[in-house]
Design an enzyme around this catalytic site. Structure first.
Site, PDB file in Angstrom:
ATOM      1  N   ASN A 116     -12.287  -1.037  -0.935  1.00 34.95           N
ATOM      2  CA  ASN A 116     -11.420  -1.681   0.148  1.00 34.95           C
ATOM      3  C   ASN A 116     -12.311  -1.386   1.299  1.00 34.95           C
ATOM      4  O   ASN A 116     -12.540  -0.068   1.495  1.00 34.95           O
ATOM      5  CB  ASN A 116     -10.260  -1.092   0.151  1.00 34.95           C
ATOM      6  CG  ASN A 116      -9.448  -1.425   1.516  1.00 34.95           C
ATOM      7  OD1 ASN A 116      -9.045  -2.474   1.836  1.00 34.95           O
ATOM      8  ND2 ASN A 116      -9.339  -0.273   2.439  1.00 34.95           N
ATOM      9  N   GLU A 117     -12.580  -2.128   2.342  1.00 34.96           N
ATOM     10  CA  GLU A 117     -13.132  -1.667   3.351  1.00 34.96           C
ATOM     11  C   GLU A 117     -14.385  -0.825   3.438  1.00 34.96           C
ATOM     12  O   GLU A 117     -14.290   0.351   4.099  1.00 34.96           O
ATOM     13  CB  GLU A 117     -11.979  -1.240   4.639  1.00 34.96           C
ATOM     14  CG  GLU A 117     -11.194  -2.396   4.831  1.00 34.96           C
ATOM     15  CD  GLU A 117     -10.164  -2.222   6.135  1.00 34.96           C
ATOM     16  OE1 GLU A 117     -10.203  -1.115   6.727  1.00 34.96           O
ATOM     17  OE2 GLU A 117      -9.596  -3.093   6.621  1.00 34.96           O
TER      18      GLU A 117
ATOM     19  N   GLN B 144       1.889  -6.080   5.625  1.00 39.79           N
ATOM     20  CA  GLN B 144       2.265  -5.911   4.288  1.00 39.79           C
ATOM     21  C   GLN B 144       3.327  -6.147   3.992  1.00 39.79           C
ATOM     22  O   GLN B 144       4.213  -6.573   4.744  1.00 39.79           O
ATOM     23  CB  GLN B 144       2.121  -4.147   4.096  1.00 39.79           C
ATOM     24  CG  GLN B 144       0.651  -3.783   4.345  1.00 39.79           C
ATOM     25  CD  GLN B 144       0.538  -2.368   3.995  1.00 39.79           C
ATOM     26  OE1 GLN B 144       0.963  -1.654   3.307  1.00 39.79           O
ATOM     27  NE2 GLN B 144      -0.752  -1.665   4.202  1.00 39.79           N
TER      28      GLN B 144
ATOM     29  N   GLU C 278      -6.498  -8.785   3.590  1.00 37.38           N
ATOM     30  CA  GLU C 278      -5.784  -8.100   4.570  1.00 37.38           C
ATOM     31  C   GLU C 278      -5.736  -8.886   5.851  1.00 37.38           C
ATOM     32  O   GLU C 278      -6.798  -9.065   6.308  1.00 37.38           O
ATOM     33  CB  GLU C 278      -6.140  -6.647   4.813  1.00 37.38           C
ATOM     34  CG  GLU C 278      -5.727  -5.692   3.713  1.00 37.38           C
ATOM     35  CD  GLU C 278      -6.165  -4.217   4.322  1.00 37.38           C
ATOM     36  OE1 GLU C 278      -6.223  -3.796   5.404  1.00 37.38           O
ATOM     37  OE2 GLU C 278      -6.448  -3.427   3.192  1.00 37.38           O
TER      38      GLU C 278
ATOM     39  N   GLU D  97       1.003  -0.996  -0.020  1.00 34.95           N
ATOM     40  CA  GLU D  97      -0.041  -0.027   0.101  1.00 34.95           C
ATOM     41  C   GLU D  97       0.909   1.257  -0.081  1.00 34.95           C
ATOM     42  O   GLU D  97       1.961   1.317   0.461  1.00 34.95           O
ATOM     43  CB  GLU D  97      -0.976  -0.156   1.428  1.00 34.95           C
ATOM     44  CG  GLU D  97      -1.848   1.133   1.474  1.00 34.95           C
ATOM     45  CD  GLU D  97      -2.908   1.013   2.293  1.00 34.95           C
ATOM     46  OE1 GLU D  97      -3.019  -0.030   3.179  1.00 34.95           O
ATOM     47  OE2 GLU D  97      -3.788   2.009   2.373  1.00 34.95           O
TER      48      GLU D  97
ATOM     49  N   TYR E 148      -7.229  -8.576  11.371  1.00 37.17           N
ATOM     50  CA  TYR E 148      -5.944  -8.143  11.993  1.00 37.17           C
ATOM     51  C   TYR E 148      -5.899  -8.695  13.378  1.00 37.17           C
ATOM     52  O   TYR E 148      -7.198  -8.376  14.140  1.00 37.17           O
ATOM     53  CB  TYR E 148      -5.712  -6.793  12.150  1.00 37.17           C
ATOM     54  CG  TYR E 148      -5.373  -6.387  10.752  1.00 37.17           C
ATOM     55  CD1 TYR E 148      -4.216  -6.225  10.150  1.00 37.17           C
ATOM     56  CD2 TYR E 148      -6.245  -5.732   9.809  1.00 37.17           C
ATOM     57  CE1 TYR E 148      -3.802  -5.830   8.814  1.00 37.17           C
ATOM     58  CE2 TYR E 148      -5.927  -5.181   8.665  1.00 37.17           C
ATOM     59  CZ  TYR E 148      -4.627  -5.227   8.191  1.00 37.17           C
ATOM     60  OH  TYR E 148      -4.244  -4.647   6.859  1.00 37.17           O
TER      61      TYR E 148
HETATM   62  O1  AHR Z   1      -3.148  -2.210   6.250  1.00 34.60           O
HETATM   63  C1  AHR Z   1      -3.398  -1.151   6.901  1.00 34.60           C
HETATM   64  C2  AHR Z   1      -4.666  -0.584   6.689  1.00 34.60           C
HETATM   65  O2  AHR Z   1      -5.495  -1.483   7.482  1.00 34.60           O
HETATM   66  C3  AHR Z   1      -5.194  -0.580   5.411  1.00 34.60           C
HETATM   67  O3  AHR Z   1      -5.170   0.302   4.657  1.00 34.60           O
HETATM   68  C4  AHR Z   1      -6.936  -0.937   5.678  1.00 34.60           C
HETATM   69  O4  AHR Z   1      -7.426  -1.398   4.742  1.00 34.60           O
HETATM   70  C5  AHR Z   1      -6.873  -1.444   6.871  1.00 34.60           C
HETATM   71  O5  AHR Z   1      -7.528  -1.071   7.750  1.00 34.60           O
END
Ligand code: AHR
Length: 516
Positions: A178-179, A350, A301, A27, A250
């Site tokens: 995205n999101e 990432q 992600e 990113e 995450y």
């Molecule tokens: O990976 C960092 C961020 O985490 C990304 O930009 C977003 O999609 C997520 O919230």
């Protein structure tokens, strides 16, 4: 010492492991691209067309199958036309999500595709739904994929040729936002569904079958999935145009990236293992609407998310990486292998210098993190056929202290039990030709475990060898000591159809078994 018994039958295969499970995410965030993969051409750091040579060589070994770009949150504020044409004429924008730094657009479509080709990965583009238009996305696809860039071709294809690529770039994977439940527009599932239908109407392959990916939930939000599918299901055309549905998970942290107690070690591993619950519940929810499983589940992600390293820009999300992160990565990849009949892609967040990175850089120096080595060790799973494995292993029970404020995210979540349980050993297996490949983690912080592996069916072991990544629970690679945690050869004893080995505490192991 602990003992673990593993039983598998190499004939008990159930699905091919999509190589795209071993994907990455790059990113425009912090030092991922600028001062990460990209250093430009006018620098003493050796580079190929502006991309660091040492990173290209390392990634070729780590074999990311696919790389998602340009975001993340960045994607829904990215206007692709800013990133084409002569680099010195590209506009300077503000990266509103990540520190309001200037985005110089030096890495745009052509550069990113060049990078992917250099490392041998497929590009996966994420389109802008939040602040873009269907026309913008449609034009981007035309720029990338319309074949005829000659005098009778299209204007966008001609622009591509003028930018150095007469041949189509053939971008197959396209994310529609995205999101979009958050930074990508704050839509409800129903409103996002309406947007998806509108955007998808203009996504054309120009002779190629594209893979169109819809935005899935935050974490294991089953309601998002159910409400999105409930609405889109009524539109046969749009429903049929979804190839993948992408969730984000995450697992966060416990303690910090490098400072944690044994309890926090287990707490993070437990949070990482919750990926399996997400996959199980999301796939079950999707099955209700898509019983033939036409739509793949994607986790585009995922990873650990620690407090940033001291003295770094908090918006840049730079964190160290230890053997604990490596075990989270290995456990997660094993989960995806075990669900290879539904999970078709994943992208760890990432690749470099951001969150759970494979590579860290500091000026001219670079190092491969323990997580990076997991990708190298696990690469033989790509494209192999997943096999069911039975693992009988002791449970690890650990007490959870309700630590408030002292460490980030160590407070108990609502409804969370005061005792945690995780398996000592977890893993997955696959078969490619006559090679059986088995990956295993030992999550125990202190104790090794003796493992017996019994192969069932008409098989004979010709030869077996392994690799192990292990260390004390805080072991890490630093710029002054970059090879503290690297894979080492492992002794494996084999006789007929049985293997015996010892898994070190806090370790990841990969075993190749050549069958006769
Ligand atoms: O990976 C960092 C961020 O985490 C990304 O930009 C977003 O999609 C997520 O919230």
């Amino acid at each position: 010492m602990n003992t673990t018994r593993i039983t598998l039958n190499p004939a008990d295969t159930f699905a091919t492991i999509n190589p795209n499970i071993y994907g990455h995410f790059v990113e425009h965030l912090g030092r991922c691209i600028y001062d990460g993969i990209w250093v430009g051409e006018d620098t003493p750091i050796p580079n190929v067309d502006g991309f660091r040579t040492d990173i290209i060589e390392t990634l070729r070994r780590l074999k990311p199958s696919i790389i998602r770009w340009p975001g993340g949150c960045f994607a829904d504020d990215y206007h692709w036309q800013d990133g084409i044409g002569p680099r010195d004429q590209r506009p300077r924008r503000i990266n509103i999500h990540w520190g309001e730094v200037i985005e110089t657009n030096q890495v745009g479509t052509q550069e990113f595709v060049r990078f992917c080709r250099l490392v041998g990965a497929e590009p996966y583009f994420c389109g802008n739904v939040g602040s873009g238009t269907p026309r913008e996305l449609r034009d981007w696809i035309e720029y990338c994929n319309f074949p005829d860039s000659g005098p009778n071709g299209s204007t966008w294809a001609q622009r591509r040729a003028a930018d150095g690529s007469p041949e189509p770039l053939n971008i197959i994977y396209w994310g529609v936002g995205n999101e979009n439940w958050g930074c990508g527009g704050n839509f409800s599932p129903e409103d996002y569904c309406t947007e998806f239908r509108r955007y998808a109407s203009f996504v054309r392959g120009f002779g190629k079958k594209l893979s169109v990916i819809a935005c899935g939930p935050a974490n294991n939000d089953v309601e998002w999935t159910d409400r999105f599918f409930q609405k889109i299901f009524k539109d046969y055309w749009a429903f049929n145009n979804i190839d993948g549905f992408a969730a984000h998970y995450y697992c966060g942290t416990a303690g910090t990236a490098t400072e944690y107690t044994e309890e926090e070690w287990y707490r993070l591993l437990e949070k990482g293992l919750r990926m399996e619950e997400l996959v199980l519940q999301q796939r079950a929810t999707m099955d209700a609407w898509d019983p033939k499983r036409k739509i793949g589940l994607i986790i585009d992600e995922w990873g650990t998310w620690h407090p940033v390293e001291k003295d770094t820009n908090p918006a840049f999300l730079y964190q160290q990486n230890t053997i604990r992160d490596a075990i989270v990565a290995a456990n997660t990849l094993d989960i995806f292998n075990r669900h290879a009949d539904k999970v078709v892609m994943s992208n760890i967040a990432q690749t470099i210098n951001v969150l759970q990175a494979m590579i860290l850089t500091q000026g001219e120096q670079m190092l491969v993190t323990p997580t990076g080595y997991v990708y190298e060790m696990y690469a033989p799973h790509q494209g192999a056929v997943s096999i069911r494995v039975r693992i009988d292993t002791p449970e690890i029970h650990f007490k959870k202290t309700n630590i408030l404020q002292t460490t980030w995210q160590s407070a108990l979540q609502e409804g969370e039990k005061m005792e945690g349980v995780i398996p000592t050993v977890a893993g997955s297996a696959s078969l490619k030709g006559q090679i059986l490949f088995l990956t295993l983690t030992n999550s125990h912080a202190q104790e090794a475990t003796d493992v017996t592996i019994d192969l069932l069916g008409e098989v004979k072991i010709n030869q077996a060898h392994g690799q192990v990544l292990a260390g004390e629970i805080h072991a890490q690679n630093t710029f002054s000591s970059p090879t503290q945690v690297i894979p080492q050869a492992l002794d494996v004893l084999s006789k007929s159809s049985q293997l015996n080995l010892t898994l070190q505490p806090a370790s990841v192991t990969a075993i190749q078994i050549h069958l006769g």
